[in-house]
Write a protein that holds these residues in place. Structure first.
Motif, PDB file in Angstrom:
ATOM      1  N   THR A 249       0.851  -1.204   0.000  1.00  0.00           N
ATOM      2  CA  THR A 249       0.000   0.000   0.000  1.00  0.00           C
ATOM      3  C   THR A 249       0.888   1.258   0.000  1.00  0.00           C
ATOM      4  N   PHE A 250       2.020   1.157   0.663  1.00  0.00           N
ATOM      5  CA  PHE A 250       2.969   2.279   0.670  1.00  0.00           C
ATOM      6  C   PHE A 250       3.466   2.564  -0.756  1.00  0.00           C
ATOM      7  N   GLN A 251       3.831   1.469  -1.436  1.00  0.00           N
ATOM      8  CA  GLN A 251       4.301   1.644  -2.827  1.00  0.00           C
ATOM      9  C   GLN A 251       3.205   2.258  -3.691  1.00  0.00           C
ATOM     10  N   LEU A 252       1.993   1.729  -3.484  1.00  0.00           N
ATOM     11  CA  LEU A 252       0.853   2.230  -4.275  1.00  0.00           C
ATOM     12  C   LEU A 252       0.613   3.715  -3.977  1.00  0.00           C
ATOM     13  N   SER A 253       0.727   4.082  -2.697  1.00  0.00           N
ATOM     14  CA  SER A 253       0.475   5.490  -2.324  1.00  0.00           C
ATOM     15  C   SER A 253       1.523   6.411  -2.966  1.00  0.00           C
ATOM     16  N   LYS A 254       2.750   5.937  -3.037  1.00  0.00           N
ATOM     17  CA  LYS A 254       3.786   6.784  -3.675  1.00  0.00           C
ATOM     18  C   LYS A 254       3.464   6.936  -5.165  1.00  0.00           C
ATOM     19  N   ARG A 255       3.042   5.803  -5.752  1.00  0.00           N
ATOM     20  CA  ARG A 255       2.760   5.825  -7.183  1.00  0.00           C
ATOM     21  C   ARG A 255       1.545   6.692  -7.504  1.00  0.00           C
ATOM     22  N   MET A 256       0.478   6.546  -6.722  1.00  0.00           N
ATOM     23  CA  MET A 256      -0.790   7.190  -7.098  1.00  0.00           C
ATOM     24  C   MET A 256      -1.012   8.562  -6.446  1.00  0.00           C
ATOM     25  N   LEU A 257      -0.348   8.802  -5.307  1.00  0.00           N
ATOM     26  CA  LEU A 257      -0.540  10.110  -4.662  1.00  0.00           C
ATOM     27  C   LEU A 257       0.604  11.057  -4.998  1.00  0.00           C
ATOM     28  N   GLY A 258       1.747  10.481  -5.306  1.00  0.00           N
ATOM     29  CA  GLY A 258       2.884  11.270  -5.776  1.00  0.00           C
ATOM     30  C   GLY A 258       3.221  12.429  -4.870  1.00  0.00           C
ATOM     31  N   GLU A 259       3.221  13.632  -5.451  1.00  0.00           N
ATOM     32  CA  GLU A 259       3.713  14.820  -4.743  1.00  0.00           C
ATOM     33  C   GLU A 259       2.826  15.269  -3.587  1.00  0.00           C
ATOM     34  N   GLU A 295      -1.401  10.907   5.158  1.00  0.00           N
ATOM     35  CA  GLU A 295      -1.821  12.307   5.032  1.00  0.00           C
ATOM     36  C   GLU A 295      -1.433  12.816   3.655  1.00  0.00           C
ATOM     37  N   THR A 296      -2.336  13.629   3.062  1.00  0.00           N
ATOM     38  CA  THR A 296      -1.958  14.313   1.823  1.00  0.00           C
ATOM     39  C   THR A 296      -2.044  15.813   2.069  1.00  0.00           C
ATOM     40  N   GLN A 297      -1.151  16.527   1.451  1.00  0.00           N
ATOM     41  CA  GLN A 297      -1.170  17.995   1.509  1.00  0.00           C
ATOM     42  C   GLN A 297      -0.979  18.491   0.088  1.00  0.00           C
ATOM     43  N   GLY A 298      -1.878  19.361  -0.357  1.00  0.00           N
ATOM     44  CA  GLY A 298      -1.746  19.857  -1.727  1.00  0.00           C
ATOM     45  C   GLY A 298      -2.328  21.236  -1.881  1.00  0.00           C
ATOM     46  N   SER A 299      -2.380  21.689  -3.116  1.00  0.00           N
ATOM     47  CA  SER A 299      -2.801  23.072  -3.349  1.00  0.00           C
ATOM     48  C   SER A 299      -4.163  23.161  -4.032  1.00  0.00           C
ATOM     49  N   ASP A 300      -4.766  21.994  -4.346  1.00  0.00           N
ATOM     50  CA  ASP A 300      -6.046  22.024  -5.051  1.00  0.00           C
ATOM     51  C   ASP A 300      -6.941  20.903  -4.501  1.00  0.00           C
ATOM     52  N   PRO A 301      -7.953  21.258  -3.693  1.00  0.00           N
ATOM     53  CA  PRO A 301      -8.785  20.229  -3.046  1.00  0.00           C
ATOM     54  C   PRO A 301      -9.401  19.236  -4.042  1.00  0.00           C
ATOM     55  N   ASN A 302      -9.862  19.718  -5.181  1.00  0.00           N
ATOM     56  CA  ASN A 302     -10.499  18.793  -6.135  1.00  0.00           C
ATOM     57  C   ASN A 302      -9.512  17.778  -6.680  1.00  0.00           C
TER      58      ASN A 302
END
Ligand code: FAD
Ligand code: 2HG
Ligand code: ZN
Length: 455
Positions: A249-259, A295-302
């Motif tokens: 799941t960690f690998q998947l999160s890096k792949r799909m959530l990225g930055e 946790e995710t942190q980003g600049s665009d909620p959508n």
């Protein structure tokens, strides 16, 4: 007998005299504390596991006062223990014997913040959470966050090279600290308080002090690069059947959530039991052997929500995780983070705690917990594993109803030998302090290799 229980001998330092106290009282009127009741909390660590017998607590407000204190102590052969928020977990923040405690608690001024570069300069006694609140009002955040944020100080964070919950995203203090001001033992002030992101003129001296745990000088000011406050934050709490699935799941999160991935933390079911039993926290998902906090942190909620949705769909569809809940609203985010941040607190209610803060190749980190459980059998009350998966950092904690020499002898050196066998580190982020100093050889990273000359 375990080496953990053997403090180093008291070195031939002088004892504090009336004449010394007169000097300190003149330098720090009202801030030279000798009342034993007021000294109590400075002599005992957060875990209440080590205790010193200092008779003097000094509370300077300025770099010059720190310099005068150290110059005097150096020339009068008096030992000094720098102390920040006293949240350290390795017994380094309190005196071993009668060292003078030099507290930075009153050195809590923010000196400058540049909202273009995001560079903050402050005195070392600023509490981490206060800095975070100050920055949030200015559209920024601190690059580090830890469960002790309400008490720990930025100087203590730098002195221990604290890692915490967001190292995965923002990196270590070796990268984000841009400058330091440090008073050396003889009172000289080393001014490396640069606010430049790039500076290759000569050696990067400040790096030596990051993680030096007060052994090289007292950090009096810090400049640090602070990221922009994210517009959207999401926290996910997931349940998972095996540690292998947790890693996938960690690998998947890096792949799909990225930055946007900003934290990937884990706890096992024993941790969850402690949270339930001692803090009355309820499991937000169904019972599982392992839990993940993302946790995710980003600049665009959508954009972030779409990514997160796709990731969760994939994780569920491929049966990597069996249950989960998502938080976007502040109250629920805090509640989910409590499940991870409050484990240390829950452990203090479980009994006497033996703490191990281990770095390992990430695929090994949980094997140490299962091996330790097997090794100890029913000798321990709880053996729990949690930590910073993203950093390959395991927090292995073992409790017993009371301090137990036989149990300690069963744990150590087993835990250190196990770690050394897999080229791990016995001190990933908490430092050596008093408790780990005798074990440094198990993972001291520097080794020399010398090839014989060619014939
Ligand atoms: P103290 O505990 O006062 O001191 C720690 C060491 O630094 C001592 O050796 C002291 O002599 C030295 N020191 C302190 N200030 C200075 C200074 N200005 N100049 C020179 N030396 C100084 N740690 C992590 O890395 N990651 C975590 O996620 C984390 N979570 C925690 C959660 C809880 C609930 C608790 C209780 C602790 C946690 N810690 C964590 C450990 C601890 O909070 C950190 O090590 C923190 O950085 C210590 O800061 P402090 O100000 O309390 O320093
Ligand atoms: C954490 O990550 C801290 O919660 C504390 O580093 C770990 O108490 C511990 O063992
Ligand atoms: Zn940690």
């Amino acid at each position: 007998k375990s080496l953990s229980d053997t403090p180093p001998p008291r070195r031939p330092f002088s004892r504090v005299t009336e004449e010394d106290l007169t000097f300190f009282r003149t330098l720090l009127p009202g801030r030279t504390i000798t009342d034993p009741d007021l000294l109590e909390s400075s002599n005992v660590d957060w875990l209440k596991s080590v205790r010193g017998s200092s008779e003097v607590l000094l509370r300077p407000q300025t770099t010059e006062e720190v310099s005068q204190i150290l110059r005097y102590c150096n020339s009068h052969n008096l030992a000094v223990n720098p102390q920040g928020g006293n949240t350290g977990l390795v017994g380094g923040s309190v005196p071993v014997y009668d060292e003078i405690v030099l507290s930075t608690a009153l050195m809590n001024n923010i000196l400058h913040f540049n909202d273009v570069s995001g560079i903050l300069t402050c005195q070392s006694g600023c509490i981490l959470e206060n800095l975070s609140l100050y920055l949030e009002e200015r559209g920024h955040i601190m690059p580090l966050d830890l469960g002790a944020k309400g008490s720990c100080q930025i100087g203590g964070n730098v002195a221990t090279n604290a890692g915490g919950l967001r190292l995965l995203r923002y990196g270590s203090l070796h990268g984000t600290v841009l400058g330091l001001e440090v008073v050396l033992a003889d009172g000289r002030v080393l001014d490396c308080l640069s606010t430049l992101r790039k500076d290759n003129t000569g050696y990067d001296l400040k790096q030596l002090f990051i993680g030096s745990e007060g052994t090289l000088g007292v950090i009096t000011a810090v400049s640090i690069l602070c990221p922009q406050k994210p517009k959207s934050v999401n926290v996910v709490f997931l349940g998972c059947e095996t540690f292998e699935q947790l890693l996938k799941t960690f690998q998947l999160s890096k792949r799909m959530l990225g930055e946007i991935l900003s934290a990937y933390e884990f706890l096992d079911s024993e941790c969850l039991n402690l949270l339930k039993t001692h803090l009355k926290l309820q499991n937000p998902v169904s019972d599982c052997p392992f839990y993940i906090v993302i946790e995710t942190q980003g600049s665009d909620p959508n954009h972030d929500e779409e990514k997160l949705h796709n990731f969760l769909e994939e994780a569920m569809a491929s049966s990597l995780v069996v249950d989960g809940t998502v938080a976007t609203e502040e109250g629920k985010i805090k509640a989910l983070w409590s499940m991870r941040e409050r484990i240390t607190e829950a452990l203090t209610h479980d009994g006497f705690t033996y703490k191990y803060d281990i770095s390992l190749p990430v695929e090994r980190i949980y094997q140490l917990v299962t091996d330790m459980r097997r090794h100890l059998g029913d000798r321990a009350k709880s053996v729990v594993g949690y930590g910073h998966v993203g950093d390959g950092n395991l927090h292995l904690n073992i409790t017993s109803p009371a301090k137990n020499a036989a149990l300690l002898a069963a744990i150590e050196p087993f835990v250190y030998e196990w770690t050394a066998k897999f080229q791990g580190s016995i001190s990933a982020e908490h430092g050596l302090g008093l408790k780990k100093r005798n074990y440094i050889h198990y993972s001291l990273g520097v080794r020399w290799r010398v090839f014989p000359p060619c014939r």
